[in-house]
Each structure stands twice: as C-alpha cells, then as structure tokens.
Design a protein around this motif. Structure first.
Motif, PDB file in Angstrom:
ATOM      1  N   ARG A 105      38.361  33.667  37.630  1.00 52.30           N
ATOM      2  CA  ARG A 105      38.437  33.857  36.207  1.00 52.30           C
ATOM      3  C   ARG A 105      37.027  33.320  35.377  1.00 52.30           C
ATOM      4  O   ARG A 105      36.831  33.981  34.444  1.00 52.30           O
ATOM      5  CB  ARG A 105      39.519  32.954  35.307  1.00 52.30           C
ATOM      6  N   ALA A 106      36.490  32.359  35.980  1.00 58.08           N
ATOM      7  CA  ALA A 106      35.230  31.846  35.593  1.00 58.08           C
ATOM      8  C   ALA A 106      34.161  33.011  35.601  1.00 58.08           C
ATOM      9  O   ALA A 106      33.239  33.377  34.872  1.00 58.08           O
ATOM     10  CB  ALA A 106      34.849  30.442  36.193  1.00 58.08           C
ATOM     11  N   VAL A 107      34.133  33.554  36.695  1.00 61.88           N
ATOM     12  CA  VAL A 107      33.216  34.586  37.005  1.00 61.88           C
ATOM     13  C   VAL A 107      33.504  35.856  35.987  1.00 61.88           C
ATOM     14  O   VAL A 107      32.592  36.483  35.372  1.00 61.88           O
ATOM     15  CB  VAL A 107      33.033  35.007  38.565  1.00 61.88           C
ATOM     16  N   GLU A 108      34.765  36.185  35.954  1.00 61.24           N
ATOM     17  CA  GLU A 108      35.241  37.271  34.953  1.00 61.24           C
ATOM     18  C   GLU A 108      34.868  37.112  33.434  1.00 61.24           C
ATOM     19  O   GLU A 108      34.275  38.286  32.776  1.00 61.24           O
ATOM     20  CB  GLU A 108      36.741  37.521  34.960  1.00 61.24           C
ATOM     21  N   GLU A 109      34.673  35.810  33.140  1.00 64.77           N
ATOM     22  CA  GLU A 109      34.193  35.520  31.698  1.00 64.77           C
ATOM     23  C   GLU A 109      32.713  35.951  31.518  1.00 64.77           C
ATOM     24  O   GLU A 109      32.561  36.742  30.443  1.00 64.77           O
ATOM     25  CB  GLU A 109      34.496  34.135  31.341  1.00 64.77           C
ATOM     26  N   VAL A 110      31.884  35.765  32.368  1.00 66.45           N
ATOM     27  CA  VAL A 110      30.534  36.371  32.428  1.00 66.45           C
ATOM     28  C   VAL A 110      30.636  37.645  32.465  1.00 66.45           C
ATOM     29  O   VAL A 110      29.810  38.284  31.884  1.00 66.45           O
ATOM     30  CB  VAL A 110      29.884  35.468  33.692  1.00 66.45           C
ATOM     31  N   GLY A 111      31.258  38.203  33.402  1.00 74.79           N
ATOM     32  CA  GLY A 111      31.266  39.772  33.741  1.00 74.79           C
ATOM     33  C   GLY A 111      32.062  40.599  32.398  1.00 74.79           C
ATOM     34  O   GLY A 111      31.178  41.562  32.111  1.00 74.79           O
ATOM     35  N   GLU A 112      32.750  39.775  31.741  1.00 76.65           N
ATOM     36  CA  GLU A 112      33.254  40.137  30.421  1.00 76.65           C
ATOM     37  C   GLU A 112      31.872  40.554  29.392  1.00 76.65           C
ATOM     38  O   GLU A 112      31.875  41.566  28.687  1.00 76.65           O
ATOM     39  CB  GLU A 112      34.385  39.704  29.797  1.00 76.65           C
ATOM     40  N   LYS A 113      31.252  39.389  29.486  1.00 78.71           N
ATOM     41  CA  LYS A 113      30.031  39.414  28.283  1.00 78.71           C
ATOM     42  C   LYS A 113      29.140  40.576  28.820  1.00 78.71           C
ATOM     43  O   LYS A 113      28.664  41.230  27.875  1.00 78.71           O
ATOM     44  CB  LYS A 113      29.470  38.048  28.320  1.00 78.71           C
ATOM     45  N   ILE A 114      28.783  40.610  29.990  1.00 77.08           N
ATOM     46  CA  ILE A 114      27.842  41.614  30.467  1.00 77.08           C
ATOM     47  C   ILE A 114      28.409  43.181  30.321  1.00 77.08           C
ATOM     48  O   ILE A 114      27.682  43.767  29.807  1.00 77.08           O
ATOM     49  CB  ILE A 114      27.371  41.276  31.880  1.00 77.08           C
ATOM     50  N   GLY A 115      29.779  43.113  30.773  1.00 77.16           N
ATOM     51  CA  GLY A 115      30.323  44.514  30.170  1.00 77.16           C
ATOM     52  C   GLY A 115      30.475  44.963  28.805  1.00 77.16           C
ATOM     53  O   GLY A 115      29.878  46.080  28.490  1.00 77.16           O
ATOM     54  N   ALA A 116      30.591  43.912  27.971  1.00 77.33           N
ATOM     55  CA  ALA A 116      30.637  44.193  26.667  1.00 77.33           C
ATOM     56  C   ALA A 116      28.918  44.644  26.149  1.00 77.33           C
ATOM     57  O   ALA A 116      28.763  45.335  25.138  1.00 77.33           O
ATOM     58  CB  ALA A 116      30.983  42.973  25.700  1.00 77.33           C
ATOM     59  N   SER A 117      28.071  44.067  26.777  1.00 79.06           N
ATOM     60  CA  SER A 117      26.663  44.369  26.145  1.00 79.06           C
ATOM     61  C   SER A 117      26.379  45.905  26.500  1.00 79.06           C
ATOM     62  O   SER A 117      25.504  46.447  25.782  1.00 79.06           O
ATOM     63  CB  SER A 117      25.687  43.644  27.322  1.00 79.06           C
TER      64      SER A 117
END
Length: 179
Positions: free
Chosen positions: A123-135
């Motif tokens: 989950r912690a890594v997914e939160e970062v991945g979501e920000k990168i994906g949103a970019s």
C-alpha cells in the motif's frame, strides 16, 4: 549504515539465496558478517525478522521512487524509463533482493501471518505509484495494473531469464494503452 541495516541486508541475502527455510538468525549473522547473536538481539523471533525485512525492502522501494524527480510533471517516456530501470536493477544488481521478494510472496500464500506486513508495504508503494501514474493521466486502477505488470516482468526474468531482455518497449506499450 547501522548495524540493524547490516542485519537486514544480510537477511535479504539469506532469503534471496537460501529461501525462507534457510532464514535463521545464525545464517543472517553469517551473511551480515556480524557477531553471533546480533540478528536475534534486533529481531527476537523469526516472525519479527521477516517483518523487519518487509519494512526494510519497502523503505528501499520508497527511496528509489522518491528519487524520481518531478513526479507531478513526468512524461510517459520518463515513467516508462524509470519503471524499466527498476526492472533491470531487480533482475541484475538487485537480483538477490528480487528473489527474496518473490520468496516472501510465495511464503505468504501458505503463511497468513506474512500477508499483513506485505499488504501494508504494498500500500505504501502503491501511494507513490498512484502519484506517478496520475502525472501521466492514469487512474488508481491503471496505476495498480502497471505495478502488477512490473512485478510480472521481474518474476518472469528471475525465473526464466531471456538474454539481453529490455523491458522498456513492453512498458511503453502498456502505459500508452492504459492512458
């Protein structure tokens, strides 16, 4: 690097070379090059040692992604290249760590106590991945799919390596189609 990190890096080495069955405090002390009993001083039980490994690996993953400059203004090509860099490292310089990670995933399928630490870490890594994906215009579902695909590329290359494999073309296609 502190002694605790030395112990955890030794534990990842053991997990990535001997598997979960080989993960003992004694084997970790040996791999870490620390005095006998050091691993058990930091991690009293094997379960505590495994939780420590998971937390340490998540910290390393988050550090890798935190170093990704300009997350909010990334291009698809930059994201694809960073993902490819992670895959390349996981199957080459970080191979032992990659195998350790797979061993944890496999063990969690039969040892339910491992699932929660792995879920928290993911989950912690997914939160970062979501920000990168949103970019680059990806939603939460698409970003999670990219993480899963990256895991699959690493898994395949660790289990059945293809000489000269380059993950970049596949990652570009995936990101382009999901966008």
């Amino acid at each position: 690097m502190g002694r605790r990190d030395e112990v955890l890096n030794g534990a990842i080495e053991v997990l990535g070379t001997l598997g979960l069955r080989g993960l003992t405090h004694r084997a970790v002390d040996s791999a870490a090059g620390v005095p006998a009993g050091t691993a058990s001083n930091y991690f009293r039980s094997r379960a505590a040692l495994v939780r420590g490994i998971v937390d340490h690996m998540v910290e390393e993953d988050l550090t890798f992604w935190a170093a990704f400059e300009g997350v909010e203004k990334s291009t698809l090509e930059e994201v694809a290249e960073r993902l490819a860099e992670f895959v390349r490292w996981s199957i080459d310089g970080g191979r032992t760590r990659g195998v350790a990670r797979l061993n944890l995933f496999a063990a969690a399928s039969v040892e339910p106590d491992l699932r929660e630490p792995l879920r928290r870490g993911r989950r912690a890594v997914e939160e970062v991945g979501e920000k990168i994906g949103a970019s680059i215009g990806l939603g939460i579902t698409e970003s999670a799919l990219v993480m899963d695909a990256t895991d699959a590329l690493v898994t395949r290359q660790l289990a059945m390596p293809i000489e000269g494999y380059d993950p970049l073309p596949a990652l570009k296609v995936l990101l382009t189609r999901l966008r």
